[in-house]
Design an enzyme around this catalytic site. Structure first.
Site, PDB file in Angstrom:
ATOM      1  N   ARG A 188      -6.760  -0.406  18.405  1.00  0.00           N
ATOM      2  CA  ARG A 188      -7.380  -1.202  17.345  1.00  0.00           C
ATOM      3  C   ARG A 188      -6.836  -0.829  15.968  1.00  0.00           C
ATOM      4  O   ARG A 188      -7.488  -1.080  14.955  1.00  0.00           O
ATOM      5  CB  ARG A 188      -8.896  -1.006  17.378  1.00  0.00           C
ATOM      6  CG  ARG A 188      -9.530  -1.435  18.701  1.00  0.00           C
ATOM      7  CD  ARG A 188     -11.013  -1.145  18.733  1.00  0.00           C
ATOM      8  NE  ARG A 188     -11.598  -1.581  19.999  1.00  0.00           N
ATOM      9  CZ  ARG A 188     -12.885  -1.431  20.317  1.00  0.00           C
ATOM     10  NH1 ARG A 188     -13.703  -0.843  19.450  1.00  0.00           N
ATOM     11  NH2 ARG A 188     -13.345  -1.861  21.486  1.00  0.00           N
ATOM     12  N   CYS A 201       3.089 -12.971   2.833  1.00  0.00           N
ATOM     13  CA  CYS A 201       4.133 -13.295   3.818  1.00  0.00           C
ATOM     14  C   CYS A 201       4.107 -12.245   4.931  1.00  0.00           C
ATOM     15  O   CYS A 201       3.982 -12.580   6.100  1.00  0.00           O
ATOM     16  CB  CYS A 201       5.495 -13.346   3.146  1.00  0.00           C
ATOM     17  SG  CYS A 201       5.649 -14.648   1.918  1.00  0.00           S
ATOM     18  N   SER A 235       6.235 -15.947   7.108  1.00  0.00           N
ATOM     19  CA  SER A 235       7.313 -16.702   6.476  1.00  0.00           C
ATOM     20  C   SER A 235       8.344 -15.722   5.949  1.00  0.00           C
ATOM     21  O   SER A 235       7.997 -14.790   5.217  1.00  0.00           O
ATOM     22  CB  SER A 235       6.745 -17.550   5.328  1.00  0.00           C
ATOM     23  OG  SER A 235       7.776 -18.185   4.609  1.00  0.00           O
ATOM     24  N   GLY A 236       9.606 -15.926   6.328  1.00  0.00           N
ATOM     25  CA  GLY A 236      10.643 -14.989   5.934  1.00  0.00           C
ATOM     26  C   GLY A 236      11.810 -15.661   5.239  1.00  0.00           C
ATOM     27  O   GLY A 236      12.581 -16.390   5.868  1.00  0.00           O
ATOM     28  N   ALA A 274      12.971 -19.190  -4.300  1.00  0.00           N
ATOM     29  CA  ALA A 274      12.224 -20.450  -4.360  1.00  0.00           C
ATOM     30  C   ALA A 274      10.752 -20.120  -4.575  1.00  0.00           C
ATOM     31  O   ALA A 274      10.166 -19.351  -3.815  1.00  0.00           O
ATOM     32  CB  ALA A 274      12.413 -21.245  -3.078  1.00  0.00           C
TER      33      ALA A 274
END
Length: 263
Positions: A124, A143, A164-165, A262
């Protein structure tokens, strides 16, 4: 060639050759692939790219800001000459209830270290920055949002999950800074660093980054061996670490490749 260059550039090639061309919230199209994975044995090698310069010290300062300082205050980073969060700074100088705020809110580092010392076979052990109730109050949702921890034969293993990479800019930072985190946690819990597995749900390259990645791919055959990581062996308390206690030895690398982030 370092394992970091080998595994990272394999993913880059795969995205450029087989990636799905898509739009996203930034307005800059990407080539993307799902479920990309890199795994490194930290007992053998430290994962940082050599086919381009990675700002290691900056990545360490960001890591300590999140997990040691447990801060969301961008001005603290600016005082360290780190500007990577400036675009997401709110009027109050913070990034809202994101990253370090969530670490502090639930004392997640303290709980992890305590469990590693008292119940190392627990299944855990995880740190989660993805608090659904607070997402609306974050200037950028995390991210790298979760780490899962495991102990095997005195070695500390960690899996980083990244929703997200940004492969050219974000991922080179993340792969080395979370490897540092494993080393730091291992040192203060009497363990040795083991496997570090980096899972990227959406691995992407923005259209305006493609030429830079082609330059980096041409350096594959001229990659260097991985450097050594040095951590001050006298530090036994996680909260005593500073950026000066964490250094690379013999980091040989190619030149920096300038690319735009971005927002």
């Amino acid at each position: 060639m370092s394992k970091a260059d080998e595994k990272y550039l394999d993913i880059i090639e795969n995205i450029l050759e087989n990636g799905y061309y898509d739009n996203n919230r930034t307005g800059i199209e990407t080539y993307k692939l799902p479920h990309q994975i890199m795994q490194f044995d930290l007992s053998k090698e430290f994962p940082i790219l050599t086919t381009k310069f990675v700002a290691f010290k900056t990545s360490v300062k960001e890591l300590l800001w999140i997990y040691k300082d447990q801060s969301n205050d961008v001005r603290k980073l600016q005082n360290e000459n780190v500007t990577i969060w400036d675009e997401w700074m709110l009027e109050d100088g913070t990034i809202g209830k994101a990253y370090g705020y969530q670490v502090a809110k639930f004392k997640q580092i303290d709980n992890l270290i305590d469990t590693l010392k008292t119940d190392p076979q627990s299944r855990r052990m995880l740190i989660s920055l993805w608090n659904i109730a607070d997402l609306k109050d974050m200037s950028l949702t995390p991210c790298c949002y979760e780490t899962l921890w495991d102990v095997q034969n005195g070695k500390l293993n960690c899996m980083l999950v990244q929703r997200s990479g940004d492969m050219p800019l974000g991922v080179p930072f993340n792969m080395c800074q979370y490897a540092v985190l494993v080393h730091l946690i291992a040192q203060v819990t009497g363990l040795k660093p083991g496997l570090f597995t980096h899972v990227i749900n959406n691995a992407h390259i923005y259209k305006n980054q493609i030429e830079g990645m082609k330059i980096q791919l041409k350096r594959r055959d001229k990659a260097y061996e991985a450097p050594k990581l040095w951590i001050n062996p006298n530090i036994k308390n996680f909260y005593d670490f500073t950026a000066d206690d964490i250094k690379l030895i013999d980091y040989k690398h190619h030149d920096k490749i300038k690319m735009e982030v971005a927002v």
